[in-house]
Design an enzyme around this catalytic site. Structure first.
Site, PDB file in Angstrom:
ATOM      1  N   HIS A 174     -28.559 112.320 -61.090  1.00 38.94           N
ATOM      2  CA  HIS A 174     -28.797 113.048 -59.532  1.00 38.94           C
ATOM      3  C   HIS A 174     -27.331 113.624 -59.340  1.00 38.94           C
ATOM      4  O   HIS A 174     -27.357 114.963 -59.081  1.00 38.94           O
ATOM      5  CB  HIS A 174     -29.176 112.076 -58.683  1.00 38.94           C
ATOM      6  CG  HIS A 174     -30.396 111.459 -58.958  1.00 38.94           C
ATOM      7  ND1 HIS A 174     -31.602 111.629 -59.032  1.00 38.94           N
ATOM      8  CD2 HIS A 174     -30.523 110.032 -59.213  1.00 38.94           C
ATOM      9  CE1 HIS A 174     -32.406 110.655 -59.352  1.00 38.94           C
ATOM     10  NE2 HIS A 174     -31.668 109.503 -59.311  1.00 38.94           N
TER      11      HIS A 174
HETATM   12  C1  BDR Z   1     -29.249 109.511 -54.877  1.00 36.78           C
HETATM   13  O1  BDR Z   1     -29.329 108.190 -54.360  1.00 36.78           O
HETATM   14  C2  BDR Z   1     -28.597 107.383 -54.740  1.00 36.78           C
HETATM   15  O2  BDR Z   1     -28.884 106.257 -55.372  1.00 36.78           O
HETATM   16  C3  BDR Z   1     -27.780 108.229 -55.912  1.00 36.78           C
HETATM   17  O3  BDR Z   1     -26.492 108.038 -56.142  1.00 36.78           O
HETATM   18  C4  BDR Z   1     -28.121 109.556 -55.746  1.00 36.78           C
HETATM   19  O4  BDR Z   1     -27.267 110.309 -54.852  1.00 36.78           O
HETATM   20  C5  BDR Z   1     -30.469 109.658 -55.648  1.00 36.78           C
HETATM   21  O5  BDR Z   1     -31.707 109.478 -54.805  1.00 36.78           O
END
Ligand code: BDR
Ligand code: CA
Length: 309
Positions: A240
């Site tokens: 992500h």
């Molecule tokens: C996002 O939420 C966090 O758990 C990760 O670091 C990322 O930024 C994904 O939904």
């Protein structure tokens, strides 16, 4: 080089995003600002300092930010990121790095003022720091060149990672996200719609064998990969936050369109949902460049290639 501030809640994939941003050599990283998110702020700050030490460049500056959301209770994600937030990697590392004195939101305001039209904010945690900065100095919306946010989901509603409709970063502080979405920034959203198309499995990590970051990437992602596989049936973990950095390094990784997007803050069922008015039923000006497609393989190759130092 593009001037950038990276705002993180480190976080396994935040750690990878920091390394990717630094090693790309394409960004003038003015600072790394921290925020409560995946784990409490104290852990986020510690993890961020450790990642900076792993990179080994003393010029990296770490700023402490918001320790809680604007209104909501703190919601941590230990099951995804492990009890320390980086899957137990770097457990033996002693923190020697000092943090900067300035509060994260003040640093953002100061840099936006100093570099009008030149600064990119890469936001890969809850948007609390930016919302606080806006409260104090609303003019930053006109000073910042671009804000690129990892958050939300648009066309894949029902495939959220925190609620069926909601992605973690927006859910963790939806009031802050709403303020940011309505502030008039040039705003790009790198949502789950595309980040879920970019993942890294054991074989991908093997490509880093013998290089500086191999052991860290393997160990830090172990719990995260296991969770993604057991909970969502994925072969590996989604990148992500690295993809959000990638969207700045090479915007052609993503296919985007501009629409009006709002954030739900009132409903228990869908708190933190990002709702896109594709058909312009609300008759509002587009405020967000949303992501509709990604060249996932090309991005992952670039990410791995950049970490091979
Ligand atoms: C996002 O939420 C966090 O758990 C990760 O670091 C990322 O930024 C994904 O939904
Ligand atoms: Ca994050």
């Amino acid at each position: 080089m593009k001037k950038a501030i990276l705002d993180v809640d480190t976080g396994v994939d935040d750690a990878l995003a920091i390394i990717y941003a630094y090693e790309s050599g394409q960004l003038d990283l003015l600072g790394i600002t921290t925020v409560n998110g995946n784990v409490p702020l104290e852990d986020v700050v510690r993890n961020t300092k450790k990642v900076a030490q792993l990179i080994g460049d003393d010029r990296l500056k770490v700023y402490r930010g918001a320790e809680r959301p604007l209104l909501k209770e703190i919601h941590s994600e230990y099951k995804v990121h492990g009890s320390d937030g980086i899957g137990g990697a770097l457990g033996d590392m002693t923190v020697t790095k000092e943090e900067e004195e300035e509060f994260a939101s003040d640093f953002i305001i100061e840099q936006a003022r100093k570099n009008p039209g030149e600064l990119t904010l890469i936001m890969v945690g809850p948007l609390t720091n930016l919302a606080l900065a806006l409260r104090k100095e609303p003019k930053i919306a006109g000073w910042i060149d671009q804000v690129v946010v990892m958050g939300g989901l648009i066309s894949k509603a029902g495939h959220g990672n925190t609620l069926p409709t909601s992605e973690f970063n927006i859910y963790a502080d939806a009031e802050a996200a709403k303020a940011v979405f309505h502030a008039g920034f040039n705003l790009k959203l790198v949502s789950l719609d595309v980040t879920l198309e970019t993942f890294m499995n054991r074989d991908t990590i093997e490509r880093l064998k013998g290089t500086k970051y191999h052991d860290f990437v393997l160990k830090s992602t172990e719990i995260y990969r296991d969770y993604s596989s057991k909970r969502f049936g994925m072969d590996g973990c989604a990148l992500h936050d690295p993809l959000t950095v990638g969207a700045v390094l090479d915007p052609t990784f993503l296919k985007t369109e501009k629409h009006f997007v709002d954030v739900e803050t009132k409903s228990d069922l869908s708190y933190g949902q990002t709702i896109c008015d594709f058909r312009n039923l609300w008759d509002r000006e587009p405020n967000v460049e949303i992501s509709l497609g990604v060249e996932g393989k090309r991005f992952v190759d670039h990410f791995i290639g950049t970490l091979k130092v």
